[in-house]
Motif scaffolding. Sequence first.
Motif, mmCIF file in Angstrom:
data_model
loop_
_atom_site.group_PDB
_atom_site.id
_atom_site.type_symbol
_atom_site.label_atom_id
_atom_site.label_comp_id
_atom_site.label_asym_id
_atom_site.label_seq_id
_atom_site.Cartn_x
_atom_site.Cartn_y
_atom_site.Cartn_z
ATOM 1 N N LEU A 94 67.607 65.120 11.254
ATOM 2 C CA LEU A 94 67.188 65.683 10.124
ATOM 3 C C LEU A 94 65.974 65.329 9.369
ATOM 4 O O LEU A 94 65.815 64.161 9.348
ATOM 5 C CB LEU A 94 68.510 65.588 9.258
ATOM 6 C CG LEU A 94 69.878 66.039 9.475
ATOM 7 C CD1 LEU A 94 70.565 65.890 8.480
ATOM 8 C CD2 LEU A 94 69.735 67.570 9.927
ATOM 9 N N LEU A 115 63.704 65.187 6.444
ATOM 10 C CA LEU A 115 63.918 65.078 5.051
ATOM 11 C C LEU A 115 62.914 64.695 4.163
ATOM 12 O O LEU A 115 62.537 63.673 4.322
ATOM 13 C CB LEU A 115 65.303 64.539 4.437
ATOM 14 C CG LEU A 115 65.691 64.395 2.950
ATOM 15 C CD1 LEU A 115 66.053 65.813 2.526
ATOM 16 C CD2 LEU A 115 66.841 63.432 2.753
ATOM 17 N N MET A 157 64.445 70.075 3.985
ATOM 18 C CA MET A 157 65.028 69.521 5.152
ATOM 19 C C MET A 157 65.107 70.246 6.251
ATOM 20 O O MET A 157 65.066 71.584 6.112
ATOM 21 C CB MET A 157 66.593 69.187 4.795
ATOM 22 C CG MET A 157 67.310 68.518 5.786
ATOM 23 S SD MET A 157 69.062 68.102 5.365
ATOM 24 C CE MET A 157 69.885 69.353 6.494
ATOM 25 N N TRP A 171 71.921 69.671 2.868
ATOM 26 C CA TRP A 171 70.658 70.557 2.869
ATOM 27 C C TRP A 171 70.689 71.447 1.479
ATOM 28 O O TRP A 171 69.586 71.408 0.878
ATOM 29 C CB TRP A 171 71.057 71.773 3.790
ATOM 30 C CG TRP A 171 69.742 72.169 4.590
ATOM 31 C CD1 TRP A 171 68.390 72.216 4.101
ATOM 32 C CD2 TRP A 171 69.758 72.710 6.073
ATOM 33 N NE1 TRP A 171 67.544 72.683 5.299
ATOM 34 C CE2 TRP A 171 68.481 73.205 6.457
ATOM 35 C CE3 TRP A 171 70.954 72.948 6.921
ATOM 36 C CZ2 TRP A 171 68.167 73.723 7.625
ATOM 37 C CZ3 TRP A 171 70.620 73.617 8.133
ATOM 38 C CH2 TRP A 171 69.178 73.927 8.477
#
Length: 214
Positions: free
Chosen positions: A178, A180, A151, A141
Amino acid sequence: MNPHRFNDQERAGVYRAIAERRDMRHFLHDPVEPEILARLLGAAHQAGSVGLMQPWRFIRITVPELRTRIHALVERERHRTAIALDQRHDEFMQLKVEGILDCGELLVVALPDQREKHVFGRRTLPEMDLASAACAIQNLWLAARAEGLGMGWVSLFDPDALAELLNMPTGSRPIAILCLGHVAEFYPKPMLELENWASPRPLSAMIWENGWGE
């Protein structure tokens, strides 16, 4: 003078990444450059872990149909969460809680199977495998923010359903989806604060001395 201390510019960069990290929900469709993704995963892999067990596994989702099915799992849990929130149902349903269909890269982070063999540091605190994996996520992150990428950590899903979808072995467990990717801008404050869902508490409320609540 501490000889191990970073210089002023380096320290400022570290603290800036921490202060400006945001749980992002809005993404551009631009792809993430492979060399940057490699650096980010490398940063995640350098996280501290109890007993050096390195209990993180990253599954990169590159098939659009699979991304759509993951989104459907999250959407299902979003509705269930809204029902559980009762009086805040409608307010919650207005929040944007993920960017799965928009982000440049989609990763699933999971704990591996056979973690019980790692006893060092986990005999009385077996959840330290989860804590160690969370450190890897935080590394990713912060590195992403330093690279100018956003993110978002999505936790609205049924772990068993996601594990089955990804053909994960018995005993393993997904802990995060996640999102991203590139963003038009970073939120000036945490999104839930901007949406008046919750307000962050001050550090002073979290620090005690010599005992609980002292």
